[in-house]
Design an enzyme around this catalytic site. Structure first.
Site, PDB file in Angstrom:
ATOM      1  N   ASP A   1      22.855 -43.112   3.985  1.00 17.69           N
ATOM      2  CA  ASP A   1      21.400 -43.687   4.634  1.00 17.69           C
ATOM      3  C   ASP A   1      20.038 -43.783   3.771  1.00 17.69           C
ATOM      4  O   ASP A   1      19.425 -45.033   3.140  1.00 17.69           O
ATOM      5  CB  ASP A   1      20.625 -42.621   5.718  1.00 17.69           C
ATOM      6  CG  ASP A   1      19.369 -43.641   6.689  1.00 17.69           C
ATOM      7  OD1 ASP A   1      19.894 -44.664   6.410  1.00 17.69           O
ATOM      8  OD2 ASP A   1      18.313 -42.923   6.161  1.00 17.69           O
TER       9      ASP A   1
ATOM     10  N   ARG B   1      18.039 -51.415   1.131  1.00 18.37           N
ATOM     11  CA  ARG B   1      17.571 -52.893   2.012  1.00 18.37           C
ATOM     12  C   ARG B   1      16.593 -52.900   1.763  1.00 18.37           C
ATOM     13  O   ARG B   1      15.763 -54.479   2.413  1.00 18.37           O
ATOM     14  CB  ARG B   1      18.244 -52.330   3.574  1.00 18.37           C
ATOM     15  CG  ARG B   1      19.578 -52.355   4.139  1.00 18.37           C
ATOM     16  CD  ARG B   1      19.759 -50.940   5.175  1.00 18.37           C
ATOM     17  NE  ARG B   1      18.575 -51.610   6.500  1.00 18.37           N
ATOM     18  CZ  ARG B   1      18.643 -50.587   7.542  1.00 18.37           C
ATOM     19  NH1 ARG B   1      18.198 -49.528   7.304  1.00 18.37           N
ATOM     20  NH2 ARG B   1      17.838 -50.809   8.468  1.00 18.37           N
TER      21      ARG B   1
ATOM     22  N   SER C   1      21.346 -46.150  10.959  1.00 20.44           N
ATOM     23  CA  SER C   1      20.389 -45.254   9.855  1.00 20.44           C
ATOM     24  C   SER C   1      19.507 -43.964  10.866  1.00 20.44           C
ATOM     25  O   SER C   1      19.606 -42.865  10.362  1.00 20.44           O
ATOM     26  CB  SER C   1      19.295 -46.892   9.495  1.00 20.44           C
ATOM     27  OG  SER C   1      18.319 -45.487   8.372  1.00 20.44           O
TER      28      SER C   1
ATOM     29  N   LYS D   1      20.752 -39.932  11.186  1.00 19.42           N
ATOM     30  CA  LYS D   1      20.239 -39.039  11.147  1.00 19.42           C
ATOM     31  C   LYS D   1      20.170 -37.839  11.986  1.00 19.42           C
ATOM     32  O   LYS D   1      20.071 -36.679  12.310  1.00 19.42           O
ATOM     33  CB  LYS D   1      18.854 -39.590  10.478  1.00 19.42           C
ATOM     34  CG  LYS D   1      18.947 -40.380   8.619  1.00 19.42           C
ATOM     35  CD  LYS D   1      18.005 -40.794   8.378  1.00 19.42           C
ATOM     36  CE  LYS D   1      16.982 -42.021   9.392  1.00 19.42           C
ATOM     37  NZ  LYS D   1      16.582 -42.667   8.299  1.00 19.42           N
TER      38      LYS D   1
HETATM   39  N1  URA Z   1      13.852 -45.655  10.038  1.00 17.18           N
HETATM   40  C1  URA Z   1      15.222 -45.352  10.248  1.00 17.18           C
HETATM   41  O1  URA Z   1      15.199 -44.239   9.916  1.00 17.18           O
HETATM   42  N2  URA Z   1      15.960 -46.578  10.245  1.00 17.18           N
HETATM   43  C2  URA Z   1      15.251 -48.081   9.268  1.00 17.18           C
HETATM   44  O2  URA Z   1      16.273 -48.584   9.247  1.00 17.18           O
HETATM   45  C3  URA Z   1      14.388 -48.401  10.111  1.00 17.18           C
HETATM   46  C4  URA Z   1      13.679 -47.358  10.294  1.00 17.18           C
END
Ligand code: URA
Length: 432
Positions: A163, A170, A185, A189
């Site tokens: 990520d 991104r 994403s 986490k």
């Molecule tokens: N927060 C995140 O952790 N990832 C994203 O893609 C967008 C917001």
């Protein structure tokens, strides 16, 4: 054997990829066998073609497997709850929710990120507290959650490295705001960090990724399914981000407001969101209470001072000075005055967030340093009546020049009108 060009082409043409293919791509990217340019092309193909629910889960799972996972629950011998917001302007919710929940006897261990653009990051806010350490080792983190009841730290490098790489990519290839990529994403986490129950706060409106309630509901539903498929309990709040949350936007100024809220003296919209999130977290915890009792306990912890005690214990345990007089103060303060009588019809979240960034409270690029003392206090919010010459906002600046620029930006952010705007509560809906 990695075949990224073939996978990009099939996704570009609208085909579904198998779980193994998605894993191959993600693990190849994390081991630097798949270069940035191919991953960027893949993200753009996903942006236009989307991912099915199965593909989104497979992507999330592959991202989790790119690094370590933590089983916080078994290390603590307790059910662990967590919350996550998709990010907004003035969003200091975790800073107030953590100590209130901890004061109610529920362990709160959170890994947070830094801000980029007009949205602030929890870690940046906490670093305005002199001495506060955001980088605890995993062992220290678990010990502190067990012994003190809570900890908020930066995400360790070993958790979901895919990520970290993918989000950076991104961010510079216009592929952040894709529903499946955002859901994967965030949830990769949360799931890797080991909480068994999660309260998600999806922001909706001007200052959020999701501009409409329909899009926010779809993102919430996607994240909810990912969490449930992984065996976790998840509740998703859809909350207003058309205007900043609370009054304070910045770093030290948000820490002060979060502490005020823990003491029962916070702004109404922010206090409502904090208490609602606490009630839901307590209801998901191992206390065996429902939301009504959760809300009652959260309010009691604020009223009897135990939440403030939990705040002090937490900040001190993490090396910080819990005395709010230690927080940095901006040398220049300037009020933004209402140009006419009327109602505040709109207060643009992005415009306020950008004014704070231009003052130095946020980053334009990942490398930028932050000025923790500066920021904005929104003294009038949507629906308030104001008289000509009344302060709408206070600018907290490093010098006169940046204060004057922020004053002009804030004047433009406030739209005054003769009639009141329709009511829009902070809590718009719940997906569960
Ligand atoms: N927060 C995140 O952790 N990832 C994203 O893609 C967008 C917001």
């Amino acid at each position: 054997m990695i075949r990224p060009a073939e996978l990009i082409q099939r996704k570009r043409d609208g085909e579904e990829l198998s779980n193994d293919e998605l894993e191959e791509l993600i693990l190849g990217y994390t081991s630097f066998d798949v270069p940035d340019y191919q991953m960027a092309a893949f993200c753009m193909a996903v942006y236009f073609r989307g991912l099915s629910p199965r593909e989104t889960f497979a992507l999330t799972d592959a991202m989790i497997r790119s690094g370590e996972t933590i089983d916080l629950g078994s290390q603590l011998g307790r059910k662990v709850v967590d919350k996550h917001s998709t990010g907004g302007v003035g969003d200091k919710t975790s800073l107030s929710v953590g100590p209130i929940v901890a004061a109610c006897g529920v362990p709160f261990g959170k890994m947070s990120g830094r801000g980029l653009g007009h949205t602030g990051g929890t870690l940046d806010k906490l670093e305005s507290i002199p001495g506060y350490r955001t980088e605890l080792g995993l062992g220290e983190f678990v010990d502190q959650v067990r012994d003190v009841g809570m900890a908020i730290i930066g995400q360790t490098g070993d958790l979901v490295p895919a990520d970290k790489l993918l989000y950076g990519l991104r961010d510079v290839t216009a592929t952040v705001d894709q529903m499946s990529l955002i859901a994967a994403s965030i949830m990769s986490k949360k799931l890797a960090a080991g909480a068994q129950a999660i309260v998600l706060d999806v922001k909706v409106g001007d200052g959020a990724f999701m501009k409409t309630i329909e899009d926010a509901r779809q993102l919430g539903t996607t994240m909810l399914s990912l969490g449930r498929e992984a065996g976790r309990e998840v509740v998703c709040l859809l909350t207003d981000m058309d205007q900043p949350l609370g009054a304070a936007v910045g770093n030290a100024v948000e820490v002060r407001e979060a502490l005020d809220t823990v003491r029962g003296r916070g702004p109404a919209d922010f206090t409502e969101l904090v208490l609602d999130a606490c009630a839901r977290l307590l209801a998901l915890s191992d206390l065996g209470v429902d939301e009504v009792e959760g809300r009652r306990r959260a309010e009691a912890a604020v009223a009897d001072g135990s939440a403030e005690e939990a705040w002090r214990r937490w900040i001190a345990a993490q090396g910080g000075d819990p005395d709010e007089r230690a927080l940095p103060v901006a040398p220049v303060q300037r009020e933004v005055l209402a140009p006419a009588d009327g109602f505040v019809r709109r207060l643009g979240a992005i415009a306020v967030g950008n004014a704070a960034v231009h003052l130095g409270a946020g980053r334009r690029t990942k490398e930028d340093a932050i000025d923790h003392a500066v920021g904005v206090l929104c003294l009038a919010k949507r629906g308030d009546t104001v008289e000509q010459g009344q302060p709408l906002a206070r600018v907290l600046a490093r010098d006169d020049e940046s204060a004057a620029a922020a004053e002009a930006e804030l004047l433009a952010a406030y739209e005054l009108a003769d009639d009141a705007p329709p009511e829009r509560p902070v809590l718009l809906d719940v997906v569960d």
